[in-house]
Design a protein around this motif. Structure first.
Motif, mmCIF file in Angstrom:
data_model
loop_
_atom_site.group_PDB
_atom_site.id
_atom_site.type_symbol
_atom_site.label_atom_id
_atom_site.label_comp_id
_atom_site.label_asym_id
_atom_site.label_seq_id
_atom_site.Cartn_x
_atom_site.Cartn_y
_atom_site.Cartn_z
ATOM 1 N N PRO A 154 27.717 -33.294 -31.376
ATOM 2 C CA PRO A 154 28.416 -32.808 -30.171
ATOM 3 C C PRO A 154 28.272 -31.309 -29.972
ATOM 4 C CG PRO A 154 29.815 -34.310 -31.422
ATOM 5 C CD PRO A 154 28.633 -34.010 -32.286
ATOM 6 N N MET A 155 28.285 -30.539 -31.059
ATOM 7 C CA MET A 155 28.135 -29.089 -30.935
ATOM 8 C C MET A 155 26.720 -28.707 -30.504
ATOM 9 S SD MET A 155 30.802 -29.852 -32.879
ATOM 10 C CE MET A 155 30.346 -30.079 -34.607
ATOM 11 N N VAL A 156 25.715 -29.439 -31.013
ATOM 12 C CA VAL A 156 24.332 -29.176 -30.605
ATOM 13 C C VAL A 156 24.161 -29.462 -29.113
ATOM 14 C CG1 VAL A 156 21.932 -29.919 -30.871
ATOM 15 C CG2 VAL A 156 23.364 -29.572 -32.891
ATOM 16 N N VAL A 157 24.798 -30.538 -28.640
ATOM 17 C CA VAL A 157 24.741 -30.850 -27.205
ATOM 18 C C VAL A 157 25.335 -29.701 -26.390
ATOM 19 C CG1 VAL A 157 25.625 -32.377 -25.403
ATOM 20 C CG2 VAL A 157 24.740 -33.344 -27.527
ATOM 21 N N GLY A 158 26.483 -29.177 -26.846
ATOM 22 C CA GLY A 158 27.098 -28.049 -26.162
ATOM 23 C C GLY A 158 26.191 -26.825 -26.144
ATOM 24 N N GLU A 159 25.503 -26.573 -27.246
ATOM 25 C CA GLU A 159 24.598 -25.414 -27.301
ATOM 26 C C GLU A 159 23.379 -25.616 -26.412
ATOM 27 O OE1 GLU A 159 25.808 -23.991 -31.834
ATOM 28 O OE2 GLU A 159 24.013 -25.196 -31.515
ATOM 29 N N LEU A 160 22.906 -26.862 -26.304
ATOM 30 C CA LEU A 160 21.782 -27.144 -25.411
ATOM 31 C C LEU A 160 22.179 -26.996 -23.948
ATOM 32 C CD1 LEU A 160 20.121 -30.202 -27.209
ATOM 33 C CD2 LEU A 160 19.256 -27.863 -27.071
ATOM 34 N N VAL A 161 23.437 -27.288 -23.633
ATOM 35 C CA VAL A 161 23.931 -27.066 -22.269
ATOM 36 C C VAL A 161 23.877 -25.574 -21.931
ATOM 37 C CG1 VAL A 161 25.981 -27.156 -20.793
ATOM 38 C CG2 VAL A 161 25.367 -29.138 -22.176
ATOM 39 N N VAL A 162 24.267 -24.747 -22.892
ATOM 40 C CA VAL A 162 24.191 -23.292 -22.681
ATOM 41 C C VAL A 162 22.742 -22.858 -22.487
ATOM 42 C CG1 VAL A 162 24.660 -21.034 -23.699
ATOM 43 C CG2 VAL A 162 26.311 -22.883 -23.969
ATOM 44 N N LEU A 163 21.827 -23.430 -23.271
ATOM 45 C CA LEU A 163 20.403 -23.125 -23.108
ATOM 46 C C LEU A 163 19.931 -23.494 -21.704
ATOM 47 C CD1 LEU A 163 17.618 -22.301 -24.189
ATOM 48 C CD2 LEU A 163 17.358 -24.633 -25.081
ATOM 49 N N ALA A 164 20.371 -24.648 -21.210
ATOM 50 C CA ALA A 164 20.004 -25.067 -19.854
ATOM 51 C C ALA A 164 20.526 -24.071 -18.814
ATOM 52 C CB ALA A 164 20.545 -26.471 -19.573
ATOM 53 N N LEU A 165 21.737 -23.566 -19.028
ATOM 54 C CA LEU A 165 22.297 -22.574 -18.106
ATOM 55 C C LEU A 165 21.458 -21.298 -18.102
ATOM 56 C CD1 LEU A 165 26.142 -22.894 -18.806
ATOM 57 C CD2 LEU A 165 24.911 -23.616 -16.750
ATOM 58 N N LEU A 166 21.008 -20.877 -19.290
ATOM 59 C CA LEU A 166 20.177 -19.673 -19.364
ATOM 60 C C LEU A 166 18.856 -19.874 -18.625
ATOM 61 C CD1 LEU A 166 20.499 -18.227 -22.986
ATOM 62 C CD2 LEU A 166 21.842 -17.728 -20.958
ATOM 63 N N ILE A 167 18.294 -21.078 -18.739
ATOM 64 C CA ILE A 167 17.022 -21.342 -18.065
ATOM 65 C C ILE A 167 17.210 -21.381 -16.552
ATOM 66 C CG2 ILE A 167 15.189 -23.053 -17.750
ATOM 67 C CD1 ILE A 167 15.519 -23.815 -20.688
ATOM 68 N N PHE A 168 18.272 -22.025 -16.088
ATOM 69 C CA PHE A 168 18.509 -22.158 -14.646
ATOM 70 C C PHE A 168 18.925 -20.834 -14.000
ATOM 71 C CE2 PHE A 168 19.084 -26.891 -15.168
ATOM 72 C CZ PHE A 168 18.062 -27.232 -14.282
#
Length: 429
Positions: free
Chosen positions: A399-413
């Protein structure tokens, strides 16, 4: 030569050689096969790989963090952060996030934070009733903040591998993503705490208690102020700030907390020297490997292949993100940076991508790999400290990795999350 390089690399990995020697050894094999290149290139590349002024910051920041920890600042930071957020549902998880954000401003290393304050925080969570595997997994996830919030050792190595960006620019670019990442982990902890019934462990502190704990934690909190203030004012460079941090850590330990003495300083120097030498050995070996990849024109091949797939910079960012994430699952972080950055960095010029934006997304992506199996350095540290099963911690951290990947997606967008703050401060690269 290409076949010899990759065969030696794969075989060395399979038989379990340390990754530094995998890269150095496979590079040596490739040079033995290719008679046109002199073997003198091996020591030359090793030396050139670590003969870098920005890289000098790595051993200094490691030493500064070890001196601060030995100086007894861990407890004061935990008490201060607990007085701020310990009363919220899932309190100790929030304390872990906030404490790690503070420690990240001192060490710049996820492994150091996981082995030191992270281990202390994990035991506190377990004693408070948090499930053992969740405590270990959550502390491991918060350690990812270490390479994001400046100072960051990964950012230093990245700037050494790509002249398009500076260490100071990368430091400033990590501030906003680091805060967002901390918020995402806190939200994840709150949701899991509600689901599993984890409650706060202390009542809401009064402002008097908070001010007293702030006063005791002030020496540690002031170190990031010195680092940022010196860089922003132009008083010293990012590398020189690391040396200043060492001097400040000595002053705090000797004259304020009075926990340091000369025998203890000797032990800290030895410990820091071992950690620094391991990091620099990896950098030296990886520089030879990276040089051979350049000779084989792998960067041009990758850029050409991606260029044939798309002309959209955003699609390129997503393709790179997937590629880096997969590589990060099997490569240690520092070698991955030195190998991949020369290969992928030229894409910023070809597709008109802001180098600072590209670098920040890369650093977060490769940092998440620290907590993804099968080669997750932080996971192995936490497994060793907690004596829990690696597989169970890997499952609990999802679950924490998923949350960190969401942040990565925000940085890309949203590139502004990476570049707006450093541009505002005058660090456009």
């Amino acid at each position: 030569m290409a076949a010899a390089l990759w065969i030696a690399f794969v075989v060395s990995m399979v038989i379990g050689m340390p990754l530094a020697f995998v890269m150095g050894g496979s590079g040596l094999v490739a040079l033995l096969v290719e008679s046109k290149l002199s073997l003198l290139s091996v020591p030359q590349r090793f030396f050139n790989g670590i003969n870098s002024f920005p890289l000098m910051a790595v051993p200094f920041f490691i030493l500064a963090a070890d001196l601060m920890s030995a100086g007894g600042i861990t407890t004061s930071i935990l008490r201060f952060t607990n007085s701020l957020v310990g009363h919220i549902r899932g309190g100790l998880g929030h304390v872990a996030v906030l404490s790690e954000m503070v420690f990240s401003g001192i060490s710049g290393s996820a492994l150091a934070d996981a082995a030191g304050p992270g281990a202390v925080m994990m035991r506190m969570m377990q004693r408070a009733g948090y499930e053992s595997h969740y405590s270990a997994a959550f502390v491991a996830a918060t350690a990812v903040l270490g390479p994001i919030i400046p100072p960051s050792i990964i950012a230093i190595v990245y700037a050494m591998a790509d002249s398009r960006v500076t260490v100071a620019g990368l430091f400033m670019a990590g501030v906003v993503p680091g805060v967002i990442l901390g918020g995402a982990l806190a939200v994840t902890n709150y949701i899991i705490s509600v689901r599993h019934g984890y409650k706060y462990t202390s009542k809401k502190a009064t402002w008097a208690v908070r001010l007293r704990s702030l006063w005791k934690a002030a020496p540690a909190l002031f170190m990031p102020v010195i680092i940022f203030g010196g860089i922003l004012s132009g008083t010293f460079t990012a590398t020189e700030s690391a040396a200043v941090a060492v001097v400040y850590a000595l002053i705090v330990g000797l004259f304020i907390t009075r926990k340091l003495n000369f025998p203890l300083i000797g032990k800290v120097l030895l410990q820091s020297g071992l950690v620094s030498s391991a990091a620099l050995l990896i950098v030296a070996m990886a520089s030879l490997f990276s040089w051979l990849l350049t000779i084989l024109q792998l960067p041009q091949t990758v850029a050409l292949a991606i260029g044939e797939m798309t002309t959209s910079p955003m699609v390129v960012m997503w393709l790179v993100a997937v590629f880096v994430f997969i590589c990060g699952m099997f490569l240690d972080v520092l070698p991955a940076v030195i190998i991949l950055v020369p290969v992928l960095g030229p894409l910023t010029d070809q597709f008109g991508i802001n180098p600072l934006y590209f670098a920040n997304c890369f650093i977060l992506n490769i940092s998440i790999a620290l907590v993804t199996p099968p080669v997750g350095g932080v996971l192995f540290v936490i497994t060793s400290v907690s004596r829990l099963k690696f597989e169970m911690i890997s499952r609990a951290i999802l679950p924490m990795v998923v949350g960190e990947l969401v942040v990565l997606a925000l940085l890309i967008f949203f590139p502004a999350l990476s570049v707006a703050f450093p541009n505002w401060l005058g660090f456009s690269h």
